[in-house]
Design an enzyme around this catalytic site. Structure first.
Site, mmCIF file in Angstrom:
data_model
loop_
_atom_site.group_PDB
_atom_site.id
_atom_site.type_symbol
_atom_site.label_atom_id
_atom_site.label_comp_id
_atom_site.label_asym_id
_atom_site.label_seq_id
_atom_site.Cartn_x
_atom_site.Cartn_y
_atom_site.Cartn_z
ATOM 1 C CE LYS A 1 -4.493 0.848 0.140
ATOM 2 N NZ LYS A 1 -5.591 0.007 -0.352
HETATM 3 P P1 NAD Z 1 -13.098 7.299 -3.312
HETATM 4 O O1 NAD Z 1 -12.099 8.369 -3.134
HETATM 5 O O2 NAD Z 1 -13.586 6.995 -4.676
HETATM 6 O O3 NAD Z 1 -14.373 7.572 -2.389
HETATM 7 C C1 NAD Z 1 -14.303 7.825 -1.017
HETATM 8 C C2 NAD Z 1 -15.676 8.345 -0.621
HETATM 9 O O4 NAD Z 1 -15.751 8.427 0.806
HETATM 10 C C3 NAD Z 1 -15.957 9.750 -1.147
HETATM 11 O O5 NAD Z 1 -17.291 9.817 -1.593
HETATM 12 C C4 NAD Z 1 -15.782 10.629 0.092
HETATM 13 O O6 NAD Z 1 -16.540 11.806 0.015
HETATM 14 C C5 NAD Z 1 -16.292 9.681 1.150
HETATM 15 N N1 NAD Z 1 -15.870 10.026 2.509
HETATM 16 C C6 NAD Z 1 -14.658 10.425 2.946
HETATM 17 N N2 NAD Z 1 -14.723 10.690 4.260
HETATM 18 C C7 NAD Z 1 -15.995 10.422 4.647
HETATM 19 C C8 NAD Z 1 -16.690 10.509 5.869
HETATM 20 N N3 NAD Z 1 -16.074 10.908 6.987
HETATM 21 N N4 NAD Z 1 -17.998 10.173 5.901
HETATM 22 C C9 NAD Z 1 -18.638 9.756 4.793
HETATM 23 N N5 NAD Z 1 -18.037 9.671 3.590
HETATM 24 C C10 NAD Z 1 -16.734 10.008 3.529
HETATM 25 O O7 NAD Z 1 -12.448 5.996 -2.611
HETATM 26 P P2 NAD Z 1 -12.807 4.485 -2.867
HETATM 27 O O8 NAD Z 1 -11.823 3.946 -3.826
HETATM 28 O O9 NAD Z 1 -14.254 4.310 -3.103
HETATM 29 O O10 NAD Z 1 -12.410 3.880 -1.442
HETATM 30 C C11 NAD Z 1 -13.338 3.852 -0.361
HETATM 31 C C12 NAD Z 1 -12.954 2.719 0.568
HETATM 32 O O11 NAD Z 1 -12.970 1.497 -0.176
HETATM 33 C C13 NAD Z 1 -11.551 2.815 1.158
HETATM 34 O O12 NAD Z 1 -11.550 2.237 2.444
HETATM 35 C C14 NAD Z 1 -10.725 1.972 0.220
HETATM 36 O O13 NAD Z 1 -9.532 1.518 0.826
HETATM 37 C C15 NAD Z 1 -11.702 0.865 -0.042
HETATM 38 N N6 NAD Z 1 -11.419 0.080 -1.251
HETATM 39 C C16 NAD Z 1 -11.385 0.651 -2.470
HETATM 40 C C17 NAD Z 1 -11.084 -0.125 -3.583
HETATM 41 C C18 NAD Z 1 -11.072 0.423 -4.975
HETATM 42 O O14 NAD Z 1 -10.864 -0.370 -5.916
HETATM 43 N N7 NAD Z 1 -11.313 1.682 -5.194
HETATM 44 C C19 NAD Z 1 -10.806 -1.499 -3.421
HETATM 45 C C20 NAD Z 1 -10.881 -2.059 -2.154
HETATM 46 C C21 NAD Z 1 -11.175 -1.253 -1.070
#
Ligand code: NAD
Length: 419
Positions: free
Chosen positions: A109
């Site tokens: 990461k």
């Molecule tokens: P992203 O940047 O696309 O979206 C994050 C979202 O969370 C945004 O809408 C943001 O406004 C919101 N957010 C941030 N702080 C917040 C809060 N305090 N309350 C409510 N909403 C809040 O990111 P993502 O890629 O969707 O990642 C989100 C989660 O999923 C993370 O934990 C990431 O590690 C996990 N994840 C993502 C992927 C991927 O392929 N993108 C894969 C596995 C896990």
């Protein structure tokens, strides 16, 4: 902006979860010492010329937790609250996650402590390129393959791919996944995490004898993972009654129109003010009565202080580490069914693996091929974890860790120790 209260240190929680699963496995101390801690931790300084002419210094990290089963794999996060311990926790979870879905990767990461919402595109590009050059000695298609995470996307991956390729002197698309399609990205990668969340939620409903159609859903975090999960659940006939992002939460007890909400989020950058919805607080959102809660924002959002207020029957962890171990214990006592992160959100890394395979072979698949293969991988992993959960009468999270950690332990025991 809503603030995230990081009540616990995510890395300590990751180690606590490791110990629980290692105890169930009866792992000997030598094996624990070999696989528990990150293999390589790199901290770099990233100086960037900002638009106003001054140089700003960012602190950034790349952690390779394990390369026992294959190259390290894991996203890069841009967020003001990124810390080395957070990156170490996320890298650790990537190792077990890749093993749960049985793909030949270890865990890694990266992250930069920055506020991307207040940076221009030029500043983001210069920061990304300088960060890439700083971590360049330890990344590569056979070593460590970054991908998008919170506040990074396919454009970020394109800059990394370009910087890496220019330095090496030839195009190397396999150095990152989550790239734009025109640069060797895979069809279906963008929606892979949400799609995996959807498949595992389907499996959980089936196991619990719940009907997905007509069920009520709450989604915390409406980014890549959360919005696609919401969309697929909506298309399957579920009623998504509340959604939040970092700026606010919207609620409609009759269900929100998710395609229109996605359109508005793409246009305006937030969900607040969506027609036919009322604003609620983040605490109220988590406490809503619903069938399925999908935490899709950051870690530790459900903790000892608020877990008691949850009324969901299923928690599908799209985010990494959204529940602390204390929250797990509270939900366990309430009979809440948790689909743990390293299973639930593994669709992203699975299609990243498919993308890497396609890049290595220079042969690209149809979208339907990607979906079919992803569905097989996710449903097999769900069945494997469920079997351990039922056979050993342990929580789903411990069962997932037992599966993932067990596979890594087996690999390290066969490889032995060098020299
Ligand atoms: P992203 O940047 O696309 O979206 C994050 C979202 O969370 C945004 O809408 C943001 O406004 C919101 N957010 C941030 N702080 C917040 C809060 N305090 N309350 C409510 N909403 C809040 O990111 P993502 O890629 O969707 O990642 C989100 C989660 O999923 C993370 O934990 C990431 O590690 C996990 N994840 C993502 C992927 C991927 O392929 N993108 C894969 C596995 C896990």
């Amino acid at each position: 902006m809503l603030t995230t209260k990081l009540v616990d240190n995510a890395y300590e929680l990751a180690l606590e979860n490791f110990d629980a699963a290692a105890d169930v496995l009866g792992l000997d101390n030598d094996t624990r010492e070999m696989i528990k801690y990150p293999e390589r931790v790199l901290t770099v300084t990233v100086p960037v010329r900002m638009d106003d002419g001054h140089i700003h210094r960012f602190e950034a990290y790349r952690v390779q937790h394990s390369q026992v089963r294959g190259p390290a794999k894991g996203g890069i996060r841009y967020h003001p609250q990124v810390t080395l311990d957070e990156v170490k926790a996320l890298a650790t979870w990537m190792t077990w996650k890749c093993a749960v879905v049985n793909i030949p990767f270890g865990g890694g990461k990266g992250g930069i402590t920055c506020d991307p919402k207040h940076m221009s595109k030029g500043e983001l590009e210069r920061m990304t390129r300088r960060y890439t050059s700083a971590i360049l000695p330890i990344i590569g298609p056979e070593q460590d393959i970054p991908a998008p995470d919170v506040y990074t996307n396919s454009q970020t991956m394109a800059w990394i791919m370009d910087t890496y390729s220019m330095t090496k002197g030839y195009p190397i698309p396999g150095v990152v996944t989550g790239k734009p399609i025109c640069l060797g990205g895979s069809l279906g990668r963008n929606e892979a995490t949400g799609r995996g969340v959807f498949y595992t939620t389907q499996c959980a409903c089936e196991h619990l004898g719940m009907e997905l159609k007509g069920s009520t859903v709450v989604v915390q975090g409406f980014g890549n993972a959360g919005s696609i999960a919401a969309q697929l659940l909506y298309e399957a006939g579920a009623k998504v009654i509340a959604v939040s992002d970092s700026a606010g939460c919207v609620y409609n007890r009759n269900g929100l129109n998710i395609p229109e909400l996605m359109h508005m989020k793409a246009l305006c950058g937030h969900v607040e003010g969506f027609p036919e919805s009322e604003p609620i607080s983040p605490a109220e959102l988590l406490a809503l009565e619903c069938d399925i809660l999908v935490p899709s924002a950051l870690e530790n959002m459900v903790n000892a202080e608020n877990a008691g207020t949850l009324r969901a029957k299923i928690v599908a962890e799209a985010a990494n580490g959204p529940l602390t171990p204390a929250a797990d214990r509270i939900l366990e006592s309430k009979g809440t069914y948790v689909i743990p992160d390293i299973l639930c959100n593994a669709g992203g890394v699975t299609v990243s693996y498919f993308e890497w395979v396609q890049d290595e072979q220079h042969l690209f698949w149809e979208a339907q091929d990607v979906y079919d293969r992803l569905e097989r991988v996710m449903k097999t992993a769900f069945r494997d974890v469920l079997k351990i959960h039922l056979d050993r009468t342990i929580p789903m999270r411990t069962a997932a860790n037992v599966l993932g950690i067990g596979r890594v332990a087996e690999a390290v025991q066969i490889r032995g120790i060098y020299p």
